[in-house]
Design a protein around this motif. Sequence first.
Motif, PDB file in Angstrom:
ATOM      1  N   UNK A  79       0.835  -1.201   0.000  1.00 44.15           N
ATOM      2  CA  UNK A  79       0.000   0.000   0.000  1.00 44.15           C
ATOM      3  C   UNK A  79       0.872   1.255   0.000  1.00 44.15           C
ATOM      4  N   UNK A  80       1.836   1.311   0.921  1.00 44.49           N
ATOM      5  CA  UNK A  80       2.686   2.496   1.007  1.00 44.49           C
ATOM      6  C   UNK A  80       3.570   2.646  -0.226  1.00 44.49           C
ATOM      7  N   UNK A  81       4.021   1.532  -0.784  1.00 48.19           N
ATOM      8  CA  UNK A  81       4.835   1.591  -1.992  1.00 48.19           C
ATOM      9  C   UNK A  81       4.063   2.158  -3.165  1.00 48.19           C
ATOM     10  N   UNK A  82       2.818   1.732  -3.318  1.00 48.56           N
ATOM     11  CA  UNK A  82       2.003   2.259  -4.416  1.00 48.56           C
ATOM     12  C   UNK A  82       1.682   3.732  -4.210  1.00 48.56           C
ATOM     13  N   UNK A  83       1.350   4.102  -2.970  1.00 52.29           N
ATOM     14  CA  UNK A  83       1.069   5.514  -2.692  1.00 52.29           C
ATOM     15  C   UNK A  83       2.285   6.371  -3.016  1.00 52.29           C
ATOM     16  N   UNK A  84       3.453   5.907  -2.610  1.00 50.62           N
ATOM     17  CA  UNK A  84       4.685   6.650  -2.864  1.00 50.62           C
ATOM     18  C   UNK A  84       4.956   6.732  -4.369  1.00 50.62           C
ATOM     19  N   UNK A  85       4.759   5.640  -5.081  1.00 55.64           N
ATOM     20  CA  UNK A  85       5.000   5.632  -6.527  1.00 55.64           C
ATOM     21  C   UNK A  85       4.043   6.576  -7.252  1.00 55.64           C
ATOM     22  N   UNK A  86       2.751   6.534  -6.903  1.00 56.15           N
ATOM     23  CA  UNK A  86       1.784   7.413  -7.550  1.00 56.15           C
ATOM     24  C   UNK A  86       2.104   8.884  -7.256  1.00 56.15           C
ATOM     25  N   UNK A  87       2.429   9.169  -6.016  1.00 61.95           N
ATOM     26  CA  UNK A  87       2.740  10.537  -5.632  1.00 61.95           C
ATOM     27  C   UNK A  87       3.982  11.035  -6.377  1.00 61.95           C
ATOM     28  N   UNK A  88       5.025  10.218  -6.394  1.00 64.33           N
ATOM     29  CA  UNK A  88       6.263  10.652  -7.041  1.00 64.33           C
ATOM     30  C   UNK A  88       6.092  10.761  -8.555  1.00 64.33           C
ATOM     31  N   UNK A  89       5.318   9.860  -9.168  1.00 60.11           N
ATOM     32  CA  UNK A  89       5.080   9.952 -10.608  1.00 60.11           C
ATOM     33  C   UNK A  89       4.272  11.203 -10.951  1.00 60.11           C
ATOM     34  N   UNK A  90       3.281  11.524 -10.135  1.00 61.34           N
ATOM     35  CA  UNK A  90       2.478  12.728 -10.354  1.00 61.34           C
ATOM     36  C   UNK A  90       3.348  13.972 -10.249  1.00 61.34           C
ATOM     37  N   UNK A  91       4.174  14.019  -9.228  1.00 60.63           N
ATOM     38  CA  UNK A  91       5.065  15.171  -9.051  1.00 60.63           C
ATOM     39  C   UNK A  91       6.027  15.315 -10.225  1.00 60.63           C
ATOM     40  N   UNK A  92       6.558  14.192 -10.705  1.00 58.30           N
ATOM     41  CA  UNK A  92       7.480  14.223 -11.838  1.00 58.30           C
ATOM     42  C   UNK A  92       6.781  14.711 -13.106  1.00 58.30           C
TER      43      UNK A  92
END
Length: 121
Positions: A79-92
Amino acid sequence: MSYPSPSASDPSLATSAFMVPSVEATSDDEIASLPSESADTSDLDDFSDYSDAEEEWRESVEQLELLLTMVIVPFVGKYLGRKCAYWSWTRFMEWKYPVEVEVKNQAAYKGTGVVAALASL
């Protein structure tokens, strides 16, 4: 009962690193000098109850450890890995391709979403 020395049968075993020390026979005098106590049955029952409770406690702790390591940690990590990935991809993507979306007609925008949803049925 006395056991033969391993070095007597095979000299290479005498220098082995995994040697078990030889067991010496105890004499009757040593056994006779041990204190003899009569144990009450109530003391044994209390000890038995204590050891049973302790064993059940250890089993329940072991089950909780298994639950934690096999179920909870992987799901939380996923769960935390996906949240982090989505957040970082959105920011990028917002940094790399700065795009602003302005909706001028809210009714048309919502209607398009409804039509697209109905078309997919």
